[in-house]
Enzyme design. Structure first.
Site, PDB file in Angstrom:
ATOM      1  N   GLU A 144       0.736  -1.395  -0.113  1.00 21.76           N
ATOM      2  CA  GLU A 144       0.120   0.136  -0.075  1.00 21.76           C
ATOM      3  C   GLU A 144       0.727   1.053   0.048  1.00 21.76           C
ATOM      4  OE1 GLU A 144      -4.212  -1.544   1.949  1.00 21.76           O
ATOM      5  OE2 GLU A 144      -2.855  -0.434   3.275  1.00 21.76           O
ATOM      6  N   GLU A 249      -6.105  -7.977  -0.382  1.00 26.07           N
ATOM      7  CA  GLU A 249      -7.033  -7.812   0.875  1.00 26.07           C
ATOM      8  C   GLU A 249      -8.255  -7.567   0.268  1.00 26.07           C
ATOM      9  OE1 GLU A 249      -5.418  -4.742   3.494  1.00 26.07           O
ATOM     10  OE2 GLU A 249      -3.276  -5.356   3.365  1.00 26.07           O
TER      11      GLU A 249
END
Length: 491
Positions: A144, A249
């Site tokens: 991320e 995710e």
């Protein structure tokens, strides 16, 4: 935690957590749930820490080695995700420290990136060894990164350099090291269409969440087809336009309710208490967290959402397997984030394969992937015009300016080697490797220059040191990347 000097305090608390939170029993349950992969976050301090950095060094690596053994025992494969980089790649707590972005951004942005690339190289050398390559089959090189402030150009150059490091360790072609997984940097899957054509076994990582934007009091049943219509087409298009695309995710959460979902003490958007910003009150979070009192409609609606998500995303990892009990209430207070709790209480499927067809086969991708995308013919033959367009380092980085005027490291240090596990069998022998797959990879590690000045890796917005170096440090320019030709295969 490091500053906690009370009885039972300090970093030793983390060792207790490692020992007790995820154990072999969890791996057995994951396999029993019909799952075939685990995604494991690894911080840079699993390798080392430098002066003054308040993290527990090397212990995470000890437990990752246990995870490899358990995964092998129960027939699972590992997606190893480099989750926390020096300085932080996103400013969020799960990157090591809540605050500012300091990788490819700000005055320490290039130095932190150089150091992070060293750690990527060290990890790649270990997991590319034949003793581990059939278990650790995906390497997520950075979790991320904040692509919008960093900028896609700088991030792409960093990704190209990471690719070079991993493939130098592993070699080229199927069976040589892991798939290299790139997070989309929250720029969106379409932004990466065609990135690195003919790259050997790369994947695009997407984290689709509904819960962190605008909040709604709509019932869970209203989200039955939302994953199909929101994500299904995106994933299918990306499988064609980029190649292997996976949701690294996702969760069952449609609101940001749940203990510490946003971080410790940050509140929730749903109840209007989230900081920063001003958020209208939508409702009371107990509707979404009081799972002991959910009725059959709520439970079946969450399961429907889960099945739709699995079918739409196709290649997915649920975040997360387990949520710990609150130390205050003694129960899980973020239930839509726990796969295990869902299995135990009926809102996760006992067999995830039943998800197939939930989206009624909308926007179907037509396989297969191209040969080079899976390590076959043409793999690794990235056109020179592409590699030159992503030369490392970038000339400038955001919130800092010209890289030549920023602190940077020099490749004169000793490179750490990750240790293999030890075995105690008295009558049998087994190779555990030596931690380094490619003996031709002999470049030194990035370290500071004695006559130059550096800022705290988590400094945030600040001016670079002035002067950057003493007059005796004329060779201050950031060194160009030097990558030798990749080996095709090693026997």
């Amino acid at each position: 935690m490091a500053a906690d000097k009370s009885s039972g305090g300090g970093l030793s608390q983390l060792e207790t957590h490692y020992q007790t939170f995820i154990t072999e029993q969890d791996f057995a349950e994951i396999a029993g749930a019909g799952l075939n992969f685990v995604r494991i976050p690894l911080p840079y301090w699993a390798i080392e820490v430098r002066s003054g950095e308040p993290f527990l060094p090397k212990t995470a690596w000890t437990y990752f080695l246990k995870a490899i053994q358990w995964a092998r025992k129960y027939g699972l494969r590992i997606n190893l995700d480099f989750h926390a980089l020096p300085g932080s790649q996103n400013g969020w707590n799960h990157s090591g420290k809540f605050g500012s972005i300091n990788v490819l951004y700000g005055p320490m942005g290039i130095a932190n990136a150089q150091r992070s690339l060293d750690y990527i190289r060290i990890i790649a050398e270990f997991i590319s060894q034949p003793e581990y390559a059939d278990v650790v089959v995906i390497f997520g090189i950075t979790n991320e990164p904040q692509g919008t402030p960093i900028g896609q150009d700088a991030l792409s150059r960093y990704y190209m350099q990471a690719y070079d490091y991993v493939r130098k360790a592993s070699g080229i072609g199927e069976g040589n090291g892991p798939f290299i997984s790139y997070h989309d940097g929250f720029l969106g899957l379409p932004q990466w269409a065609g990135f690195l054509p003919n790259a050997d076994r790369t994947a695009l990582d997407y984290h689709p969440y509904l819960c962190f934007e605008g909040q709604s009091s709509a019932p869970m049943s209203s989200y039955a087809q939302t994953p199909c219509t929101t994500w299904g087409g995106l994933m299918n298009t990306s499988m064609s336009a980029f190649g292997l695309t996976a949701a690294g995710e996702f969760s069952n959460a449609v609101t940001d309710c749940g203990l510490y979902v946003n971080g410790v003490g940050l509140g929730t958007r749903y109840e209007g208490t989230y900081t920063p910003g001003t958020w209208p009150v939508v409702g009371n979070c107990s509707t979404w967290t009081d799972w002991q009192n959910w009725n059959s409609t709520m439970i079946s609606s969450i399961q429907q959402f889960a099945l739709a998500s699995m079918d739409a995303l196709q290649n997915w990892f649920f975040w997360t397997w387990k949520i710990g009990n609150s130390s205050t209430s003694g129960v899980v207070e973020a239930p839509q984030w726990s796969y295990q709790l869902g299995l135990q209480n009926g809102w996760m499927p006992l067999d995830p394969r039943v998800a197939s067809g939930t989206c009624a086969n909308q926007d179907i991708w037509s396989p297969p992937l191209q040969a080079w995308q899976t390590g076959g013919a043409g793999a690794g033959q990235i056109p020179a015009s592409v590699t030159s367009s992503y030369a490392w380092p970038p000339a400038e980085i955001s919130n800092a300016g010209a890289v030549s005027l920023l602190p940077s490291y020099t490749p004169t240090g000793t490179v750490a080697t990750l240790p293999p596990p030890t075995f105690t069998y008295s009558s049998k022998t087994a190779s555990a490797g030596d931690g380094w797959e490619n003996p031709s990879d002999t470049a030194s590690g990035m370290v500071g220059i004695a006559s130059c000045s550096y800022l705290n890796p988590w400094i945030g917005t600040a001016a670079p040191p002035s002067p950057l170096c003493s007059s005796g440090a004329a060779a201050r320019a950031v060194p160009d990347s030097v990558i030798t030709p990749f080996p095709r295969r090693r026997s």
